[in-house]
Each structure stands twice: as C-alpha cells, then as structure tokens.
Design an enzyme around this catalytic site. Structure first.
Site, mmCIF file in Angstrom:
data_model
loop_
_atom_site.group_PDB
_atom_site.id
_atom_site.type_symbol
_atom_site.label_atom_id
_atom_site.label_comp_id
_atom_site.label_asym_id
_atom_site.label_seq_id
_atom_site.Cartn_x
_atom_site.Cartn_y
_atom_site.Cartn_z
ATOM 1 N N ARG A 51 51.599 48.679 -0.290
ATOM 2 C CA ARG A 51 52.334 48.336 0.925
ATOM 3 C C ARG A 51 52.658 49.659 1.616
ATOM 4 N NH1 ARG A 51 55.719 51.549 -0.236
ATOM 5 N NH2 ARG A 51 56.869 50.847 1.588
ATOM 6 N N ALA A 53 52.555 51.131 5.836
ATOM 7 C CA ALA A 53 51.506 51.010 6.858
ATOM 8 C C ALA A 53 50.274 51.889 6.604
ATOM 9 C CB ALA A 53 52.114 51.278 8.240
ATOM 10 N N ARG A 94 47.925 41.121 6.202
ATOM 11 C CA ARG A 94 49.309 41.269 6.680
ATOM 12 C C ARG A 94 49.257 41.537 8.197
ATOM 13 N NH1 ARG A 94 53.423 44.894 3.378
ATOM 14 N NH2 ARG A 94 54.954 43.565 4.428
ATOM 15 N N GLN A 201 62.350 48.046 -1.656
ATOM 16 C CA GLN A 201 61.471 49.231 -1.629
ATOM 17 C C GLN A 201 62.281 50.521 -1.801
ATOM 18 O OE1 GLN A 201 61.273 46.677 0.522
ATOM 19 N NE2 GLN A 201 59.196 46.317 1.225
ATOM 20 N N ASP A 242 55.816 50.810 11.180
ATOM 21 C CA ASP A 242 54.629 49.976 10.939
ATOM 22 C C ASP A 242 53.794 49.804 12.194
ATOM 23 O OD1 ASP A 242 56.605 49.154 8.705
ATOM 24 O OD2 ASP A 242 54.597 48.532 8.071
HETATM 25 O O1 MRU Z 1 56.733 45.625 3.700
HETATM 26 P P1 MRU Z 1 56.342 47.055 3.476
HETATM 27 O O2 MRU Z 1 56.856 47.625 2.198
HETATM 28 O O3 MRU Z 1 54.856 47.262 3.658
HETATM 29 O O4 MRU Z 1 57.052 47.839 4.657
HETATM 30 C C1 MRU Z 1 56.913 49.235 4.727
HETATM 31 C C2 MRU Z 1 57.713 49.866 5.786
HETATM 32 O O5 MRU Z 1 58.393 49.209 6.530
HETATM 33 C C3 MRU Z 1 57.587 51.344 5.936
HETATM 34 O O6 MRU Z 1 58.779 51.896 6.397
HETATM 35 C C4 MRU Z 1 56.488 51.651 6.953
HETATM 36 O O7 MRU Z 1 55.287 51.012 6.591
HETATM 37 C C5 MRU Z 1 56.229 53.096 7.088
HETATM 38 S S1 MRU Z 1 55.357 53.716 5.688
HETATM 39 C C6 MRU Z 1 54.970 55.325 5.901
#
Ligand code: MRU
Length: 352
Positions: A51, A53, A94, A201, A242
C-alpha cells in the site's frame, strides 16, 4: 542511512518473480510473499499486502512485466489480449492513488514502443521498464528528502499521518524520506506518529519503520494531535499524498484534513511530500478525486476482534481531501512549491 543500507525492501525482484513484504503482518512478522501474474499483484494491492501510492505504482508496473513474462510463449494476438486483461485487472485494484494509473500508462506506452518485437522480447523490455520505475522512485524520494530536509529545523518535532515511508514507496519514503534526510544531514528530528485509524498504518508501519532506523518516534492516538499542538509540542507536519489535483488539493489518508485544519489554527507549517507522478493534471480540484470506501469490518473491529455491534451502519472512506489553501508547501523531487496553486503546479509540470 542510504538505500543500500536499508534494513528491508518493500518490493524486490528475485528469481524471476516479484516479492513484496507483507505489510498486513507488520510489525509482528517480517515476511515476503511471491507474485507471478498481474492478477496476483492486483490481489496484493487490493488486500493491502502493498500500500502507499508510489509502492502501489511500482507493484503495478511489475504486475504488467510479470504478465508479459507469463504470456511470452503465446502468439502475438493472444499475448496482446492477455496483456490487455492484465492491465485491466490491475487498474481496478484500488481507485485513489494516481501513481497506479500513472505506472500502468507508462508500461502501456513502453509496450507500444516495442510492439513490433516478439512477446519474449517485450517481456524483457517491460521488466527493464518496471525496474527503471522502481529505481526512479527511490531517486525521486532522495531528492525530495534533500529539498524537504532544509525546511526542518534542528530539534524539530514533526507530526506525520499514515505511513509515507520506505514501506509506501520503492525506498526512503516521501514524508519519512524528508525526515530521514534531515537526520542524515545531522539534524535531531523526532516524530509524532498518528496511529491512523482504522488500518493503523501509523501504529503498525511508521512506528516500526522509524524504529528500524533509530529515529525517535512517539505514537499518539489520532485525536491527540490537537492537544499536542495547543501545548506547543509540534513544530511541523509532513504527510504524503495519494493524488494531487491540478489546483493543489491533496487526497491523502483519512484524517489528514483535520490535521491540516489544526495546523492552520496553531500556525504550524503543513507540508505535503510527493513525487510529480502523484499530481493528476487531468483533475481540476479535489472534489473530483475518486475516494475509496473499504469494508465495514475495518471500523467495527480489527483482525478477529470486534468492538461494535454486529450490523451497525458504517461509513469507511479511507482518504480525504485537504484544500490547497491549507498546504504550506509541496515538497517534490524538483523542489519545494510554497502555497501550491493551479498556476504554480502548471509551471512545475511544464518544466518537466
Ligand atoms: O491506504 P494506504 O495505506 O495505501 O494509504 C497510504 C497513504 O495515504 C499515504 O499517505 C500516501 O499513499 C502517500 S505514500 C508515500
């Protein structure tokens, strides 16, 4: 710590297949899962093995390369049909992180460039393209880190939300890359990590990742950030993104927007660190960014544990939109854009 010294790899190519650290198991267990097709990688993205971005984008690029490898002995027409199906399954894994679609577009264009070659040759070239995306992401994060580190004062206490670290990218991280680079530059920086309900996370990944590098980290409940700000205990906020709309509105993990509002109330700088591949020039503003909604069980409990009544109605949007006006600066691999807006982002993208 340089990437070569990093204690773990988020994704790696081993023995002709992709391996990804299983982020659902962290921090209790550190193990890698193997992937050998686009469908398997799409499943890994959907189920949150990987997970963040940029990491999702890299995984998708490898997914396309794996599909080409899997189909390389087929006749060209069958190869093309299989590749289209692979790209389609990855595109539905996603919806919010634009890096996924950016990586798929780049892989498709590499495929088209070599369309006159045999499937086996295309498979080889697509693997090289995925590896180039992987390496370029680490390089972009290092540059972002250098630009962003200059914004943090020695002794800064930095709040971050979710995980925008090495685990969310090919390595080094975006928001955590800024913090890592500041530490490498000799600054004493400590981190407050929001636990980041509901998927945790912050608690599971950011706390683990920073501890690996001996960067001081204090875990807080998401709703403690305002109190700490009101007591003068937070000097800056740095988060990832993201998707960033053409006007600078930022989609990031749910709970980012309230942190930005609190930061403005307390006159604390709120920085977003993201590569150019996170900017979606085709989307005018944040209202048009697709926001993923995940299952109710992520809110009713965690893992096997349930704490809410069975069947209680739940909403689980997993990203929110921070309006550009709340962003003090956008940290990219090409430099820092103060108070980002449509004009500044257009210029930034034109230059590159
Ligand atoms: O649902 P996730 O864990 O994929 O969400 C991740 C985030 O919101 C991060 O802050 C974002 O992807 C930036 S990662 C460098």
């Amino acid at each position: 710590m340089s990437e070569s010294q990093s204690k773990f790899e988020t994704l790696r190519w081993r023995d002709g297949r992709l391996e990804m650290i299983d982020q659902r198991a962290l921090p209790a267990a550190v193990h890698y899962l193997p992937f050998d097709s686009a469908a398997a990688v799409a499943d890994g993205i959907r189920s949150m093995v990987v997970r963040g971005a940029p990491a999702i984008g890299c995984a998708a690029a490898y997914g396309v390369a794996l599909e080409a490898q899997r189909l390389q002995r087929k006749l060209p027409a069958e190869f093309s049909a299989g590749m289209e199906a692979g790209l389609a399954v990855l595109a539905t894994s996603r919806p919010t992180a634009v890096n996924l679609f950016w990586a798929l577009a780049r892989m498709r264009s590499a495929w088209q460039t070599f369309s006159g070659s045999t499937p086996a040759q295309i498979a080889q070239m697509l693997l090289a393209e995925a590896q180039a995306i992987h390496a370029a992401d680490i390089e972009a994060n290092r540059r972002m880190g250098q630009h962003g580190a200059a914004l943090l004062t020695d002794g800064a206490r930095v709040l971050t939300h979710c995980n925008a670290g090495a685990l969310a990218t090919a390595g080094h991280g975006t928001a955590l890359g800024v913090i890592r680079s500041a530490v490498e530059a000799g600054k004493k920086v400590s981190v407050f990590a929001n636990e980041t309900r509901p998927f945790l996370q912050g608690a599971r990944l950011t706390a683990w990742e920073l501890a690996q590098d001996n960067i001081p980290v204090t875990l807080i409940a998401d709703n403690a950030a305002g109190f700490l700000m009101s007591r003068g205990e937070i000097d800056a906020v740095v988060v990832g993104a993201d998707r960033i709309a053409a006007n600078g509105d930022v989609a990031n993990k749910i709970g980012t927007y309230p942190v930005a509002v609190l930061a403005q109330r307390h006159r604390i700088p709120f920085y977003v660190a993201a590569p150019l591949s996170t900017i979606d020039a085709a989307i005018a503003n944040g209202a048009d960014i697709p926001i993923e909604e995940r299952g109710a069980d992520e809110i009713r409990g965690y893992g096997a544990m349930r704490w809410a009544p069975d069947g209680v109605a739940v909403r689980n949007p997993v990203f929110d939109i921070t309006p550009a006006e709340l962003v003090t600066g956008l940290i990219t691999e090409k430099g820092v854009v103060p108070a980002p807006d449509a004009g500044k982002l257009r210029k930034l993208l034109e230059k590159n």
